[in-house]
Design an enzyme around this catalytic site. Structure first.
Site, PDB file in Angstrom:
ATOM      1  N   ASP A  86       0.845  -1.195   0.000  1.00 60.81           N
ATOM      2  CA  ASP A  86       0.000   0.000   0.000  1.00 60.81           C
ATOM      3  C   ASP A  86       0.882   1.248   0.000  1.00 60.81           C
ATOM      4  O   ASP A  86       2.015   1.240   0.483  1.00 60.81           O
ATOM      5  CB  ASP A  86      -0.966   0.008   1.185  1.00 60.81           C
ATOM      6  CG  ASP A  86      -0.274   0.070   2.535  1.00 60.81           C
ATOM      7  OD1 ASP A  86       0.700  -0.677   2.730  1.00 60.81           O
ATOM      8  OD2 ASP A  86      -0.714   0.861   3.396  1.00 60.81           O
ATOM      9  N   GLU A 108       0.057  -0.732   5.911  1.00 63.02           N
ATOM     10  CA  GLU A 108       1.140  -0.120   6.672  1.00 63.02           C
ATOM     11  C   GLU A 108       1.009   1.394   6.697  1.00 63.02           C
ATOM     12  O   GLU A 108       1.301   2.031   7.705  1.00 63.02           O
ATOM     13  CB  GLU A 108       2.487  -0.527   6.078  1.00 63.02           C
ATOM     14  CG  GLU A 108       3.674  -0.289   7.022  1.00 63.02           C
ATOM     15  CD  GLU A 108       4.280   1.099   6.925  1.00 63.02           C
ATOM     16  OE1 GLU A 108       5.107   1.453   7.775  1.00 63.02           O
ATOM     17  OE2 GLU A 108       3.927   1.845   5.982  1.00 63.02           O
TER      18      GLU A 108
END
Length: 398
Positions: A75, A140
């Site tokens: 991500d 994250e």
């Protein structure tokens, strides 16, 4: 597609618009890279009430020990003003020896290089005498609730055990080989609300200004310093990050004022002991009547943020020694062993096995025109490949 080429790997990953919490095709691209290498790939969806579901990936090659984990995230943060980019943020275009794109260094580049290193290792030496796994999250850059922490627990409950972990975050300040992260400071945040009595600014004796109470309390948290640092960690540091009175009238004494703070603390403290010290300082400052003469102690309450990050330091000769030797062999540099910076998902991994972090140069992460030098992709791949050979040879060291 040959996954031994980190440039091609990274172009594929950047072209997946995986802004948290969207998977964006990035995990599917990883699966397509890893499965032909012999990895067993599993996709796990983590859920939490009130938060988006997050898809994560776990892949393992081999069944025996020693077992090395590579951890990271696909991500990425939002691109910001797309018109400000000189190249499309998800185009993975190459110009002047650099690849542009969101996630180029944080941290799709690290993933691309480690896959290439594993592929080259297999081509040259065959499958390692042990196991390699990829633990990749899609959460994250977001709340970090449905990501690495839950993925680790899920894998451990299935019987997975690891001997060491390398996190591919961009750790180098200026050039490859500068720095390996061997630990992280802890982090605690909170909000203090100070109570007074509202009144007319012309009649202060009839009121009790909450700002007068707030100032000594906030000052007490910033001075004196909490400590002078340790051999492995810099000094702990607390910053007041917001102050809010919420009073639009200039002639009204406010009845309430708040301030928020964050402290990054070293291994002199634990989350519990640093909280206790903060409360001790607040209680002492509440009795300071310099700005509130002839008043009772300042009334306040404190609210702690959930999920503090705990300080940790890795001491593992096989892991740190193998990676340091690999960096020096490829770059000629002796990397600094550091605990600086913010938090990372290593804070979750340290509960399962020794963990260190090493990746690309982080100067453009989260910025417009995030980019990576193509030469650095090749160099990092060589470092990771040398590390793989050394670690599997030295994993019996403590």
């Amino acid at each position: 597609m040959s996954v031994s080429d980190p440039i091609a790997n990274l172009q594929t990953l950047i072209r997946c618009p995986s802004v948290t919490p969207a998977e964006g095709g990035a995990l599917s691209a990883l699966e397509a890279m890893l499965a032909p290498l012999g990895f067993k790939v599993e996709r796990m969806i983590a859920t939490e009430p009130g938060l988006p579901d997050i898809e994560n990936l776990y892949a393992r090659l081999g069944t025996d020990g020693p077992h090395l984990m590579f951890a990271g995230h696909t991500d990425v943060v939002p691109v910001g003003d797309e018109a400000s980019w000189s190249h499309p943020p998800f185009g993975a275009e190459i110009a002047d020896g650099e690849m542009f794109g969101r996630g180029a260094v944080d941290m799709k580049g690290g993933i691309a290089c480690f896959i290439a290193a594993v592929a080259r290792h297999i081509e040259k030496h065959g499958a390692p005498k042990g196991s390699i796994s990829f633990l990749i999250t899609g959460d994250e850059e977001g709340p970090s609730v449905n990501g690495t922490e839950k993925l680790l627990k899920w894998a451990a409950e299935k019987g997975e055990r690891w001997d060491a972990c390398l996190v591919g975050e961009p750790t180098n300040p200026d050039a490859l080989g500068d720095m390996i992260k061997i630990g992280r400071r802890g982090s605690v945040s909170g909000k203090v609300t100070v109570f007074g009595v509202q009144g007319h600014a012309a009649y202060p004796h009839l009121a009790d200004n909450a700002v007068r109470g707030l100032l000594p309390l906030s000052a007490a948290l910033m001075d004196p310093p909490f400590d002078a640092g340790t051999a492995e960690f810099p000094a702990s540091n607390l910053e007041v990050t917001t102050v809010d009175v919420g009073n639009p009238a200039t002639n009204v004494v406010p009845a309430k004022a708040t301030f928020a703070f964050n402290i990054r603390f070293n291994d002199t403290w634990t989350a519990d002991t640093v909280k206790a010290e903060i409360i001790r300082r607040l209680d002492a400052a509440a009795s300071d009547q310099t700005l509130r003469p002839d008043r009772q102690p300042t009334r306040y309450e404190i609210t702690w943020a959930e999920r503090p990050s705990h300080v940790f330091l890795t001491r593992n000769n096989a892991l740190i020694g193998s990676l340091s030797a690999a960096v020096e062999a490829v770059t000629g540099k002796q990397p600094t062993l550091s605990t600086t910076g913010g938090t990372s998902d290593a804070r979750f991994i340290k509960d399962y096995c020794p963990v260190v972090e090493f990746g690309l140069v982080g100067q453009t992460m989260h910025m417009v025109d995030e980019r990576v030098a193509l030469a650095d992709l090749e160099t990092l791949t060589q470092i990771y490949g040398t590390f793989l050979s050394r670690w599997f040879g030295d994993a019996t060291l403590s």
